[in-house]
Design an enzyme around this catalytic site. Structure first.
Site, PDB file in Angstrom:
ATOM      1  N   PRO A  34      32.596  24.905  40.559  1.00 51.75           N
ATOM      2  CA  PRO A  34      32.593  24.925  42.033  1.00 51.75           C
ATOM      3  C   PRO A  34      31.721  23.980  42.464  1.00 51.75           C
ATOM      4  CG  PRO A  34      31.422  26.797  41.055  1.00 51.75           C
ATOM      5  CD  PRO A  34      32.061  26.269  40.025  1.00 51.75           C
ATOM      6  N   GLU A  35      32.263  22.977  43.257  1.00 52.85           N
ATOM      7  CA  GLU A  35      31.333  21.748  44.122  1.00 52.85           C
ATOM      8  C   GLU A  35      31.089  22.156  45.316  1.00 52.85           C
ATOM      9  OE1 GLU A  35      33.614  18.222  43.023  1.00 52.85           O
ATOM     10  OE2 GLU A  35      34.673  19.225  41.527  1.00 52.85           O
ATOM     11  N   HIS A  81      30.576  41.045  32.116  1.00 50.94           N
ATOM     12  CA  HIS A  81      30.386  39.863  32.804  1.00 50.94           C
ATOM     13  C   HIS A  81      29.404  39.844  33.990  1.00 50.94           C
ATOM     14  CE1 HIS A  81      32.902  38.281  29.701  1.00 50.94           C
ATOM     15  NE2 HIS A  81      33.800  38.885  30.244  1.00 50.94           N
ATOM     16  N   ARG A 110      30.903  32.856  31.379  1.00 57.34           N
ATOM     17  CA  ARG A 110      30.384  31.764  30.654  1.00 57.34           C
ATOM     18  C   ARG A 110      29.031  31.942  30.157  1.00 57.34           C
ATOM     19  NH1 ARG A 110      34.215  27.539  30.493  1.00 57.34           N
ATOM     20  NH2 ARG A 110      32.744  26.381  29.185  1.00 57.34           N
TER      21      ARG A 110
END
Ligand SMILES: [Zn+2]
Length: 275
Positions: free
Chosen positions: A2-3, A90, A109
């Protein structure tokens, strides 16, 4: 990853869904994501989220004297659930609210980060002190950009540096360079003032449009709080290898630059001869 536009979309959802909620407790299942996890949990008890802001790619939960700083990194996502809903794989951090709901942080991750900072020094200490101007800040213009774009590294690499334009990542760097007609390997410090003006204007336009469309839904990153971005329909070059450039019809190329897959049009973004 995400940016700025995707993080801004998440921020707007969080602002709507969790502001004014009071944290009853924080449950940390993967302590390595959290700076000083024990004091982090203790400090959050009883704190009310006054508002949710953003700086660069960081989400900032205003807790009054302190600010909770959250970075989603590659694939971090938030979900709002019932506090007693069964936990899923997660889910690494859970903020349980006094109203029976919980904000759950999910990250396959495990690259996301959390820390607490004093609000009065938030912008003077890491990590936020390392960020450059926001592309949508009123003071972001060509004069400013010219003062920070220096040296011989490729322009694409410079745009990914959070000290140059906070919040820009691989998707928007490619799109901004295509809009500005600049080759991604031009030395960052070699731009004319006209190039820099075009680059600043394109950065503002692309980021503004992407924010309005809720960001880009690409690969594994999807906004999880009920909003799906639509900017992927506006992408000109990113992920478009072999497709026609929307400006000139030339096939889009892909090349690794600074370790990142970079998409560009060899005609609209001509490489320049040195000297
Ligand atoms: Zn083109």
């Amino acid at each position: 990853m995400p940016e700025l536009p995707e993080v801004e979309t998440v921020r707007r959802s969080l602002q709507r869904l969790v502001s004014h909620k009071t944290i009853a407790r924080a449950e940390i299942r993967w302590p390595r994501m959290v700076e000083n996890p024990e004091s982090f949990s203790l400090e959050l008890v009883g704190k009310t989220i006054l508002s949710v802001w953003r700086r660069g790619k960081y989400l900032l939960f205003d807790l009054g004297e302190k600010v909770l700083v959250s970075h989603l990194r590659m694939e971090g996502k938030y979900f709002l659930k019932d506090a007693d809903a069964p936990g899923e794989k997660h889910e690494h951090v859970k903020f349980v609210f006094t109203d029976g709901l919980a904000l759950v942080y999910h990250d396959v991750r495990k690259f996301g980060t959390f820390c607490l900072r004093r609000k009065d020094e938030l912008h003077e200490v890491p990590p936020l002190c390392r960020l450059g101007k926001e592309p949508l800040a009123p003071s972001f213009d060509a004069t400013h950009l010219a003062s920070v774009l220096k040296g011989t590294r490729p322009l694409k690499a410079a745009l990914l540096d959070q000290r140059i334009m906070a919040g820009i990542g691989n998707i928007y760097a490619d799109e901004i360079l295509h809009c500005a007609g600049l080759h991604p390997e031009i030395p960052a410090g070699s731009l004319s003032f006209e190039d820099t003006e075009r680059l600043a204007a394109c950065a503002q336009k692309i980021i503004q449009d992407a924010v309005e469309l809720g960001g880009t839904s690409i690969r594994t990153y999807k906004d999880t709080l009920g909003v799906t971005g639509r900017f992927q329909q506006r992408l000109s070059v990113h992920t478009k290898e072999g497709e026609d450039c929307p400006e000139c019809g030339t096939k889009i190329l892909k090349k690794k630059i600074g370790g990142r897959g970079t998409y560009f049009c060899p005609v609209c973004q001509k490489e320049r001869k040195k000297g």
